[in-house]
Scaffold this motif. Sequence first.
Motif, PDB file in Angstrom:
ATOM      1  N   ARG A  47      -7.835   5.702  -1.162  1.00 46.38           N
ATOM      2  CA  ARG A  47      -6.520   6.295  -0.905  1.00 46.38           C
ATOM      3  C   ARG A  47      -5.560   5.236  -0.359  1.00 46.38           C
ATOM      4  O   ARG A  47      -5.795   4.653   0.717  1.00 46.38           O
ATOM      5  CB  ARG A  47      -6.650   7.451   0.082  1.00 46.38           C
ATOM      6  N   PRO A  48      -4.460   4.965  -1.042  1.00 44.33           N
ATOM      7  CA  PRO A  48      -3.558   3.897  -0.584  1.00 44.33           C
ATOM      8  C   PRO A  48      -2.859   4.209   0.733  1.00 44.33           C
ATOM      9  O   PRO A  48      -2.564   3.288   1.499  1.00 44.33           O
ATOM     10  CB  PRO A  48      -2.543   3.774  -1.742  1.00 44.33           C
ATOM     11  N   ASP A  49      -2.578   5.490   1.012  1.00 42.47           N
ATOM     12  CA  ASP A  49      -1.940   5.790   2.290  1.00 42.47           C
ATOM     13  C   ASP A  49      -2.899   5.552   3.451  1.00 42.47           C
ATOM     14  O   ASP A  49      -2.492   5.123   4.530  1.00 42.47           O
ATOM     15  CB  ASP A  49      -1.423   7.227   2.305  1.00 42.47           C
ATOM     16  N   SER A 106       0.829  -1.209   0.000  1.00 44.12           N
ATOM     17  CA  SER A 106       0.000   0.000   0.000  1.00 44.12           C
ATOM     18  C   SER A 106       0.865   1.262   0.000  1.00 44.12           C
ATOM     19  O   SER A 106       0.521   2.262  -0.647  1.00 44.12           O
ATOM     20  CB  SER A 106      -0.931   0.002   1.216  1.00 44.12           C
ATOM     21  N   ILE A 107       1.993   1.209   0.705  1.00 46.55           N
ATOM     22  CA  ILE A 107       2.903   2.363   0.703  1.00 46.55           C
ATOM     23  C   ILE A 107       3.468   2.599  -0.694  1.00 46.55           C
ATOM     24  O   ILE A 107       3.564   3.744  -1.166  1.00 46.55           O
ATOM     25  CB  ILE A 107       4.021   2.153   1.733  1.00 46.55           C
ATOM     26  N   ILE A 108       3.817   1.516  -1.393  1.00 43.18           N
ATOM     27  CA  ILE A 108       4.327   1.654  -2.766  1.00 43.18           C
ATOM     28  C   ILE A 108       3.227   2.172  -3.683  1.00 43.18           C
ATOM     29  O   ILE A 108       3.481   2.990  -4.575  1.00 43.18           O
ATOM     30  CB  ILE A 108       4.873   0.311  -3.265  1.00 43.18           C
ATOM     31  N   SER A 109       1.988   1.710  -3.466  1.00 36.91           N
ATOM     32  CA  SER A 109       0.872   2.231  -4.260  1.00 36.91           C
ATOM     33  C   SER A 109       0.697   3.729  -4.028  1.00 36.91           C
ATOM     34  O   SER A 109       0.359   4.479  -4.961  1.00 36.91           O
ATOM     35  CB  SER A 109      -0.421   1.488  -3.902  1.00 36.91           C
ATOM     36  N   ASN A 110       0.930   4.166  -2.802  1.00 32.40           N
ATOM     37  CA  ASN A 110       0.858   5.599  -2.527  1.00 32.40           C
ATOM     38  C   ASN A 110       1.988   6.349  -3.223  1.00 32.40           C
ATOM     39  O   ASN A 110       1.791   7.470  -3.715  1.00 32.40           O
ATOM     40  CB  ASN A 110       0.927   5.841  -1.021  1.00 32.40           C
ATOM     41  N   ALA A 158      -2.989   1.864   3.923  1.00 28.33           N
ATOM     42  CA  ALA A 158      -1.804   1.429   4.661  1.00 28.33           C
ATOM     43  C   ALA A 158      -1.977   1.660   6.158  1.00 28.33           C
ATOM     44  O   ALA A 158      -1.562   0.836   6.983  1.00 28.33           O
ATOM     45  CB  ALA A 158      -0.566   2.171   4.143  1.00 28.33           C
ATOM     46  N   ALA A 159      -2.596   2.790   6.523  1.00 27.52           N
ATOM     47  CA  ALA A 159      -2.830   3.067   7.939  1.00 27.52           C
ATOM     48  C   ALA A 159      -3.782   2.040   8.543  1.00 27.52           C
ATOM     49  O   ALA A 159      -3.588   1.607   9.687  1.00 27.52           O
ATOM     50  CB  ALA A 159      -3.389   4.482   8.106  1.00 27.52           C
ATOM     51  N   ARG A 160      -4.801   1.652   7.795  1.00 24.42           N
ATOM     52  CA  ARG A 160      -5.729   0.625   8.291  1.00 24.42           C
ATOM     53  C   ARG A 160      -5.060  -0.741   8.377  1.00 24.42           C
ATOM     54  O   ARG A 160      -5.290  -1.499   9.330  1.00 24.42           O
ATOM     55  CB  ARG A 160      -6.944   0.568   7.381  1.00 24.42           C
ATOM     56  N   GLN A 161      -4.266  -1.058   7.394  1.00 20.14           N
ATOM     57  CA  GLN A 161      -3.582  -2.348   7.400  1.00 20.14           C
ATOM     58  C   GLN A 161      -2.521  -2.408   8.484  1.00 20.14           C
ATOM     59  O   GLN A 161      -2.190  -3.502   8.975  1.00 20.14           O
ATOM     60  CB  GLN A 161      -2.956  -2.594   6.019  1.00 20.14           C
TER      61      GLN A 161
END
Length: 442
Positions: free
Chosen positions: A268-270, A143-147, A273-276
């Motif tokens: 939103r991917p960031d 998810s961080i890379i997607s962001n 990422a926070a949820r994951q």
Amino acid sequence: MIFKNRLVMFLKRQCCFCGAGFLFAAIAFTGVATAQAGSSQPDVRISLDQAEQMALAHNRTLRADLMLISESKANEITAGLRPNPVFDTDAQFIPFFSPSNLNSDYMDNSAQFDAGLSYKFELYGKRKARIQSARAATVVTSSIISNDERQLRYQVATQFINVLYAESKLRFAEQDLATFDKSLSISQKQYQAGSISHGNLLKLQLQRLLFQTDVTSAQVAVVQAKDNLRQLVGFDSVPQNYDVIGKLEAPQPKLGLMDMEADALKSRPDLQAARQLILQSQSQLHLAKADAHPDLGTTVDYTHLAGNNDLSAFATIGIPIFNRNQGNIAKASAQITQAQEQERAAEQLVLTQVRSAYARQQSALQVVDLYESGYLKEAQQSLSISQYAYLRGDTSLLNFLDAERSYRTVELNYRQALATAMLSEQRLEESIGMSVPSGKVH
């Protein structure tokens, strides 16, 4: 009469003084024009979608970041590894310092030989908990890379629009110069016919330097904008002589603000990422609790002693009296709370960015509407009227130059408004995390 002669002499001196500047500008313009003529037509023309795909495939920074996913998947392999069995052996009571006793009878009845195999059994699902934690970390990294990809797309779109804006300014500067040259040619004929003074002709000739400088500056801006875009999409993706496909135009209004906010909270991917990260922290807590339980150590030994062959089995397990992994459990619990707070902060940031981007887009579209609703046409009409009146001798040169200045200002501001509107569109899509379908504004 004396005053008029002094004015003419003053204008001549000014003309000579500016001649050097005009010469340098002409040389610069000739150099750029020669370079462009030598490169002929662009070898490659790319659209915005193509530029984004090239950047995702060839951008060096993103390619380096993608290795983080490979590293995280390697950690999954490490997490799933089982303990290796341990083999040990020994030989005791060997008569090394009494070689005469070193015979088969002594070795069979007096020496001792041992061989053992030990293995540790992980209990309470430690291996499974490690794998789940490693997989959760991989999901967060993805998810961080997607962001990162989302931000790279926005950077590419921004530079792409900058190229369109620079090329639009260049076309207008060239068009404006050509139009002014026509007026200057007519004025030269009027001067020869005695309709205008030498002073007015000199003012027009000096005014041409500004148009020439605008063209040269616009050419440099185009080169710089294309170089910046090429750096993002990858120098290996496009040749130096390339161009973009598109034009400056106002984007269509998007869906309502509430719909955009809902889409942003989902895509939103960031934020994802926070949820994951919460799930990863929970898996870390599960692993910390599993590590609080001891593992079972087992050993099987073969022993040869005094002519006898024996087999022994051992089992060991720790007693969790003092160390029950309390520190790591407390740390994992705190990380869950921290991740939950970060998720709420990320949600608020997403909503704030969407609302801010939406407001900027609406403002930019309103500015474009102002120009298209009449100001552009009025500026063009004002210039045409002033030009016609000046050539007929019905108005002064100052009025004509003022109308020309106003027209150039309105046209350049309009192009900047279009670029701002397109940039605000890209900012809105970047804040949502996806391309937003057009629709009626609520």
